[in-house]
Design an enzyme around this catalytic site. Structure first.
Site, PDB file in Angstrom:
ATOM      1  N   PRO A   2       0.799  -1.221   0.000  1.00 49.64           N
ATOM      2  CA  PRO A   2       0.000   0.000   0.000  1.00 49.64           C
ATOM      3  C   PRO A   2       0.834   1.274   0.000  1.00 49.64           C
ATOM      4  O   PRO A   2       1.678   1.471   0.857  1.00 49.64           O
ATOM      5  CB  PRO A   2      -0.833  -0.111   1.275  1.00 49.64           C
ATOM      6  CG  PRO A   2      -0.286  -1.238   2.049  1.00 49.64           C
ATOM      7  CD  PRO A   2       0.615  -2.024   1.185  1.00 49.64           C
ATOM      8  N   GLU A   3       0.603   2.098  -0.986  1.00 45.40           N
ATOM      9  CA  GLU A   3       1.168   3.445  -1.000  1.00 45.40           C
ATOM     10  C   GLU A   3      -0.017   4.388  -0.807  1.00 45.40           C
ATOM     11  O   GLU A   3      -1.112   3.928  -0.521  1.00 45.40           O
ATOM     12  CB  GLU A   3       1.922   3.686  -2.313  1.00 45.40           C
ATOM     13  CG  GLU A   3       3.019   2.636  -2.519  1.00 45.40           C
ATOM     14  CD  GLU A   3       3.895   2.849  -3.740  1.00 45.40           C
ATOM     15  OE1 GLU A   3       3.966   3.980  -4.210  1.00 45.40           O
ATOM     16  OE2 GLU A   3       4.483   1.874  -4.213  1.00 45.40           O
TER      17      GLU A   3
END
Length: 280
Positions: A2-3
DNA sequence: AGTTTTCCCTGCCCGC
DNA sequence: TGCGGGCAGGGAAAAC
């Protein structure tokens, strides 16, 4: 992994699914995940309500009634799932929020890298990574002036520079490679030698790429899925990340993978060239 | 003080 | 088939 766009997708999912829900009790299974001992953490959340979910960079702020906030970082593979109470508990479930309506909000994380910090709302800066976090990658917050100033001050290579959350919040390994490819900038380029034109180009690519990824509900690499259990769709749009030895989508030159600051880094050796200040 | 390296974790993939 | 080794990676802490 996850960014910012994935975390934003999770934020929206959680808002829809559990904002307004009452927490009956909390079970912490893996203690290293949290900043307090198990008992005080669980006790502080008993009978409280999840009021809202905010975000800053890759951090989620789960707002809890009574002036508390859970600062949650998913790191590599953390995710939240909402399940009925009878559902079998997986071996990667580390924290369970028992909700008053019978559902459970479960935090799952195969690599146990994620962290939850329970703090008083307003004290979010007590979490190390938030003390000096950089601006959000938006048109409003990430100004040309700011970028020019910080770029002039460092001789670091641009790739590790982009991963530094104190410079710009939210970029991770995938988007860093993508925006550099889009901007035709070599990942080892020293940031103080970038031209104003390149800085402006990079800035716009960062802003629009993050925007597009949010619209597409985030990238999916490995096991990432959002709170609905859906996979993101943005992986279909990746131009350079993970395309080692495949032809560059602009010029056909095989994409090269190197290691920079212990991170896999993909780039096109033809389109992305290092230069000094005398160039271009 | 700024920068680089190490470490945390587990699943997966490769070679033997 | 099974096992060991290497790799992946965000970010905090330790080491430079």
């Amino acid at each position: 992994m996850p960014e910012l766009p994935e975390v934003e997708t999770v934020r929206r999912g959680l808002t829809q699914l559990v904002a307004g829900s009452q927490i009956k009790k909390v079970d912490v299974i893996y203690e290293k995940m949290i900043n307090l001992p198990k008992k005080p953490f669980e006790d502080a959340l008993r009978e409280k309500t999840i009021e809202a979910v905010d975000r800053r960079g890759k951090y989620l702020f789960i707002r809890i009634s009574g002036g508390l906030t859970i600062v949650s970082h998913l790191r590599m593979e953390g995710k939240y799932d909402v399940e009925p109470e009878g559902a079998p508990i997986g071996k990667h479930t580390h924290v369970i929020f028992h909700l008053a309506d019978g559902r459970q909000l479960r935090y799952n994380d195969t690599r146990k890298f994620g962290r939850m910090n329970l703090v008083h709302t307003g004290d979010e800066m007590s979490v190390a990574g938030l003390r000096n976090i950089g601006p959000e990658p938006t048109e409003r917050d990430l100004t040309v002036d700011y970028m020019q100033t910080i770029f002039a001050k460092s001789k670091k290579m641009i790739k590790p520079f982009l991963l530094d959350q104190s410079k710009i919040a939210g970029l991770g390994n995938i988007y860093a490679d993508e925006v550099l490819w889009l901007s035709k900038i070599h990942p080892e380029q020293p940031v103080n030698l970038l031209t104003l034109d390149e800085i402006k180009r990079l800035r716009m690519n960062i802003i629009t790429e993050i925007q597009k990824a949010i619209a597409g509900h985030g990238t999916t690499v490995h096991s990432y899925s959002n709170a609905y259990g859906e996979a993101g769709s943005f992986q279909n749009h990746l131009n350079v990340y993970g395309r080692t030895n495949k032809p560059c989508l602009r010029c056909g030159t095989p994409i090269v993978k190197i290691k920079l600051a212990q991170r896999g880094t993909h780039f096109c050796p033809q389109c992305q060239v290092i230069h000094g200040e005398e160039n271009e």
